[in-house]
Write an enzyme that holds these catalytic residues in place. Structure first.
Site, PDB file in Angstrom:
ATOM      1  N   ASP A 331       0.852  -1.186   0.000  1.00  0.00           N
ATOM      2  CA  ASP A 331       0.000   0.000   0.000  1.00  0.00           C
ATOM      3  C   ASP A 331       0.883   1.229   0.000  1.00  0.00           C
ATOM      4  O   ASP A 331       2.024   1.160   0.424  1.00  0.00           O
ATOM      5  CB  ASP A 331      -0.791   0.072   1.313  1.00  0.00           C
ATOM      6  CG  ASP A 331      -2.013  -0.805   1.277  1.00  0.00           C
ATOM      7  OD1 ASP A 331      -2.434  -1.162   0.180  1.00  0.00           O
ATOM      8  OD2 ASP A 331      -2.523  -1.103   2.364  1.00  0.00           O
ATOM      9  N   ASP A 643      -5.267  -3.745   4.550  1.00  0.00           N
ATOM     10  CA  ASP A 643      -5.821  -3.362   5.845  1.00  0.00           C
ATOM     11  C   ASP A 643      -7.339  -3.516   5.925  1.00  0.00           C
ATOM     12  O   ASP A 643      -7.872  -3.738   6.988  1.00  0.00           O
ATOM     13  CB  ASP A 643      -5.392  -1.936   6.217  1.00  0.00           C
ATOM     14  CG  ASP A 643      -5.581  -0.945   5.070  1.00  0.00           C
ATOM     15  OD1 ASP A 643      -6.289  -1.287   4.100  1.00  0.00           O
ATOM     16  OD2 ASP A 643      -5.028   0.165   5.144  1.00  0.00           O
ATOM     17  N   ASP A 647      -9.679  -6.550   1.501  1.00  0.00           N
ATOM     18  CA  ASP A 647      -8.332  -7.001   1.170  1.00  0.00           C
ATOM     19  C   ASP A 647      -8.128  -8.471   1.533  1.00  0.00           C
ATOM     20  O   ASP A 647      -7.164  -9.095   1.095  1.00  0.00           O
ATOM     21  CB  ASP A 647      -7.279  -6.173   1.929  1.00  0.00           C
ATOM     22  CG  ASP A 647      -7.213  -4.750   1.414  1.00  0.00           C
ATOM     23  OD1 ASP A 647      -7.549  -4.536   0.235  1.00  0.00           O
ATOM     24  OD2 ASP A 647      -6.825  -3.855   2.174  1.00  0.00           O
TER      25      ASP A 647
HETATM   26 MG    MG Z   1      -6.361   4.200   2.754  1.00  0.00          MG
END
Ligand code: MG
Ligand code: ADP
Length: 832
Positions: A331, A643, A647
């Site tokens: 990410d 998170d 996901d």
């Molecule tokens: Mg975010």
């Protein structure tokens, strides 16, 4: 208030629930009440799968074919009246079991401690304050706060909530999330239909709620289903399986050698007792008994080292897979960047871009147009934009106090930055939120990349405010706000917005658009779609999220370690690219692909291009799964961070699913193999390094064990073939393999990193336990030991030393050789 769990909570109305629980839905329980309830109901946990008692671990050490063989040997020795040998074999076996049990017990202990570290948390209101506590601490009457991604950690009755959806598959088998609301329902409703309740073991997929805990621990619905204890955590890792196969092959080889030796022995007309005993000791000599224990210890030590570097291992297999990782998909927000947002620019149609000074969450700064300060009184369009951004917002910023001298926030940084902006502009967020109270909302969802709130307006009627990713909002807008007018958003108008957006994004700013729909209400069923073509764009706000200082170094480490770092972000392509550039993730010739382009690609096209893609932008969580699979088709070993709830599939599918400890939802953490406690990309890279160390140390132990094993066999075989008596007694070999080596290998296993782990390529997944280099080293080490020990034996015998003395000396020499061998095995690159 006795027999709490028998009340039909789902059928009572919320006031009755509050009264029965004697709690306050706003303030929560106070300390005295909590203490009493805690003693009465005990901790909120299921009678867990108990740790194996030490005697069970001890007995388990005897469950191996090798030990059976040794007992057989002892029996043979007894029959042949070699009581001394029998006793020694027996003592050695027991000693081996003690060492094994001790090591394994330690490893289990370490794992149990780590499991406690990754225990579940719950958000509650107690004594009027919101706090996060261990789910074990929950008591009936607690006010539980739930949001998307949270695991439900107690059975609770809803009293308040917006668009709450719960996945109850674990409890009811229903595979789709269920809508929940506080209204009471019929008392005879089945568990799956109790929409006013939430239950332990389920999780929130969308929305938020406030609920009162009615049952904890084994009084919960899931507690009634007694068998639902946590799934066993002792599955074998690939490496352990590799070692097992290897062990089985060795067993076969051992039997062949045994037969060979009996033949040679008979030919040399040695006494039968001698032949059998030496034959057995050869079998013992060949098999590296210490290996399984060494592996367990190596993995456990790795887990502890990783924990020290902020990576909590949830599945043991992750330790070794980390060492083989070839791609890390990360990410952007929070992992590569600090997730500390500051709004530094805004854009309105009439004026264009306006700069915002100041940094961090401190509301110290101004709105500037060139050198002139922009007064909000003279800019109604700016006021409208900033106000809307404050309303469609759940954050608060906290000023300096006795606990912390800095301005800070406990909420979503993206939203907190907007609150800071409002204060800088001279707007009081709390007063504004009171003046236009919120009546409904669609919470932020990464899949739609926006959120919406509905407010009573000061004038009349209600309006809906939308805030989210710029293109997503823009797609809903028909009009744009210019100065004090609303005009049609035509082609040139859209182009102007895009130009404004790109100017900010190329400076690595994260750009949000804010829009409103007047005279509108939120309809839970239609959701965002109801506003398509009805919204008016108010403007854009750009936020800077500085890269983590250590991230660039970690990216550089990835390069030397032949690991490919890839950014997977929900953010805009240009923003993603700008941040990736700063960190060195993008190199010449690399391309950036966004979610729309990704959807347009076939699997083949994706697989063929994926080597050049270093940033995936504007992806929604479901696309992460596709990315993981594309890499895996190319034989890569993928680590993927995540998170959110959505996901989870990608985290499960990835070779190493990595959940974020701070921003991660419970669902993501449960799906992941490791949890990074500081959300930092650098910690993932550190975990990879530790994974490589573990593997390297196991290889060192294998090398040591195998080179001595081969040496022992060769010495015995050669000696007998040359017509000498066996240079080692069976019990000596036993002692050496089970006791001496057991202690020595532990040192190799604990060996610290050599420092060059990240300058080598990842460990190939197909790499055999003993690699070609290792065979070469064995071919070098083994003859050295053979020549030394056998040579000494022969020379001593020739000089007339009695056999028993020569044998003992030779045994001592073997041990000494082994010490040197440890030094040899310490590194395959550097000399000791
Ligand atoms: Mg975010
Ligand atoms: P990332 O955090 O990597 O940008 P997310 O999937 O979390 O990815 O978010 C996607 C986009 O949604 C963000 O780039 C931003 O434009 C928008 N967004 C994020 N948080 C919020 C929020 N609280 N409210 C509205 N929009 C948001």
């Amino acid at each position: 208030m006795s027999a709490l769990d028998e009340l039909p909570w789902h059928a009572l109305d919320t006031d009755a629930v509050v009264a029965r629980l004697a709690t306050d839905p706003q303030q929560g329980l106070d300390a005295a009440e909590i203490g009493a309830l805690r003693t009465r109901f005990g901790p909120n946990e299921l009678p867990a799968a108990r740790q194996r008692p030490i005697w069970a671990v001890f007995l388990n050490q005897f469950r191996s074919p090798l030990i059976y063989l040794l007992f057989a040997a002892a029996a043979v020795a007894l029959v042949l009246r070699e009581t001394k040998d029998a006793a020694v074999i027996f003592a050695v076996v027991v000693l081996n079991a003690v060492i094994g049990a001790y090591q394994e017990g330690r490893a289990e202990h370490a794992m149990a401690a780590l499991r406690r570290l990754s225990s579940q948390k719950a958000r509650v209101v107690r004594g009027g304050r919101e706090e996060i506590l261990d789910a074990r601490e929950l008591v009936p009457g607690d006010v539980l706060l739930l949001a998307a991604g949270d695991a439900v950690t107690a059975d609770a009755r809803l009293i308040d909530g917006a668009a709450l959806r719960i996945a109850e598959a674990a409890l009811t088998g229903e595979s789709l999330p269920v809508n929940k609301s506080p209204s009471a329902i019929a008392a005879d409703a089945a568990l799956a239909d109790r929409t006013s309740m939430v239950y332990t073991g389920t999780h929130v997929t969308a929305g938020r709620a406030r609920a009162l805990v009615v049952a904890t621990g084994s009084a919960t619905e899931i507690g009634h289903i007694a068998s639902l204890a946590e799934g066993g955590g002792t599955r074998k890792t690939p490496l352990e399986r590799r070692v097992e196969t290897f062990g089985r092959t060795l067993m076969v080889v051992a039997v062949v050698i045994f037969a060979l030796f009996v033949a040679v022995g008979l030919a040399a007309s040695l006494p039968l007792t001698e032949i059998v005993m030496v034959g057995i000791s050869q079998v013992v000599g060949l098999i590296p008994e210490g290996l399984p224990v060494a592996m367990t210890v190596a993995l456990a030590v790795g887990v502890q080292r990783m924990a020290r570097r902020r990576a909590i291992v949830r599945r043991l297999s992750a330790v070794e897979t980390l060492g083989s990782t070839t791609v890390i998909c990360s990410d952007k927000t929070g992992t590569l960047t600090r997730n500390e947002m500051t709004a530094t620019a805004l854009w309105v149609a009439r004026t264009g871009e306006i700069a915002i000074t100041g940094s961090g969450y401190a509301p110290e700064g101004q709105l500037m147009l060139g050198d002139a300060e922009v007064a909000i009184e003279a800019a109604p369009d700016v006021r409208r934009l900033v106000e809307a951004a404050t309303l469609c917002n759940d954050a608060q910023v906290l000023g300096p106090d006795d606990r912390d001298p800095h301005w800070r926030t406990a909420d979503d940084p993206t939203e907190a930055a907007l609150v800071t902006l409002a204060i800088k502009a001279g707007i009081a967020p709390a007063a504004l939120r009171d003046a236009e109270p919120r009546r409904a909302e669609i919470p932020f969802d990464a899949a739609i990349k926006m959120m919406a709130t509905q407010h009573d307006t000061a004038a009349s009627g209600s309006r809906v405010v939308l805030k989210g990713a710029a293109e997503a909002i823009l797609a809903l807008c028909a009009n744009v706000h210019v100065g004090e007018d609303t005009i049609l958003l035509d082609e040139p108008g859209r182009n102007a917005v895009h130009a404004g957006l790109e100017a900010m994004a190329s400076r690595a700013l994260r750009v949000l658009a804010v829009a409103e729909v007047s005279d509108a209400e939120i309809d839970g069923r239609a959701g965002i779609e109801a506003f398509r073509g009805r919204a008016t764009l108010l403007g854009l706000i750009g936020q800077i999220d500085p890269p983590r200082p250590e991230a660039a170094a970690a990216v550089a480490t990835c390069r030397t370690a032949s690991i490919r770092p890839v950014m997977v972000t929900g953010d805009h392509k240009i923003t993603g690219l700008a941040v990736a550039r700063m960190l060195g993730i993008v190199r010449d010739g690399d391309v950036v692909v966004d979610g729309v382009e990704l959807d347009a690609m076939t699997d083949e096209a994706l697989s063929s291009q994926i080597d050049r893609i270093s940033v995936f932008a504007r992806v929604h969580p479901a696309q992460k799964l596709r990315i993981v699979e594309a890499y895996q088709r190319r034989g890569e070993v993928v680590a993927m961070t995540g998170d959110g709830v959505n996901d989870a599939p990608a985290l499960v599918r990835a070779d190493v699913g990595v959940a974020m400890g701070i921003t991660g939802t419970d669902v993501a953490k449960q799906a992941a193999k490791i949890v990074i406690t500081d959300d930092n990309f650098g910690s993932i890279v550190a975990a990879v390094e530790e994974g490589r160390v573990v593997y390297r140390n196991i290889k060192k132990a294998v090398l040591l064990l195998m080179s001595t094993s081969f040496a022992e066999i060769l010495v015995l075989l050669l000696a007998v073939m040359l017509g000498y008596p066996p240079p080692f007694a069976a019990v000596q070999i036993l002692w050496n393999n089970l006791v001496t080596e057991g202690l020595i290998t532990v040192n190799l296993i604990m060996d610290p990193p050599e420092g060059d782990e990240m300058q080598q390529p990842p460990i190939a997944t197909r790499e055999p336990l003993i690699t070609r280099t290792m065979w070469k080293r064995i071919a070098l080490l083994t003859p050295a030991i053979v020549v030394a020990t056998l040579g000494w034996f022969i020379v001593r015998l020739a000089t007339g030393v009695p056999f028993a003395v020569a044998r003992t000396e030779t045994f001592m020499l073997l041990a000494v050789c082994e010490w040197f061998n440890v030094l040899n095995c310490l590194s395959d690159r550097h000399s000791a």
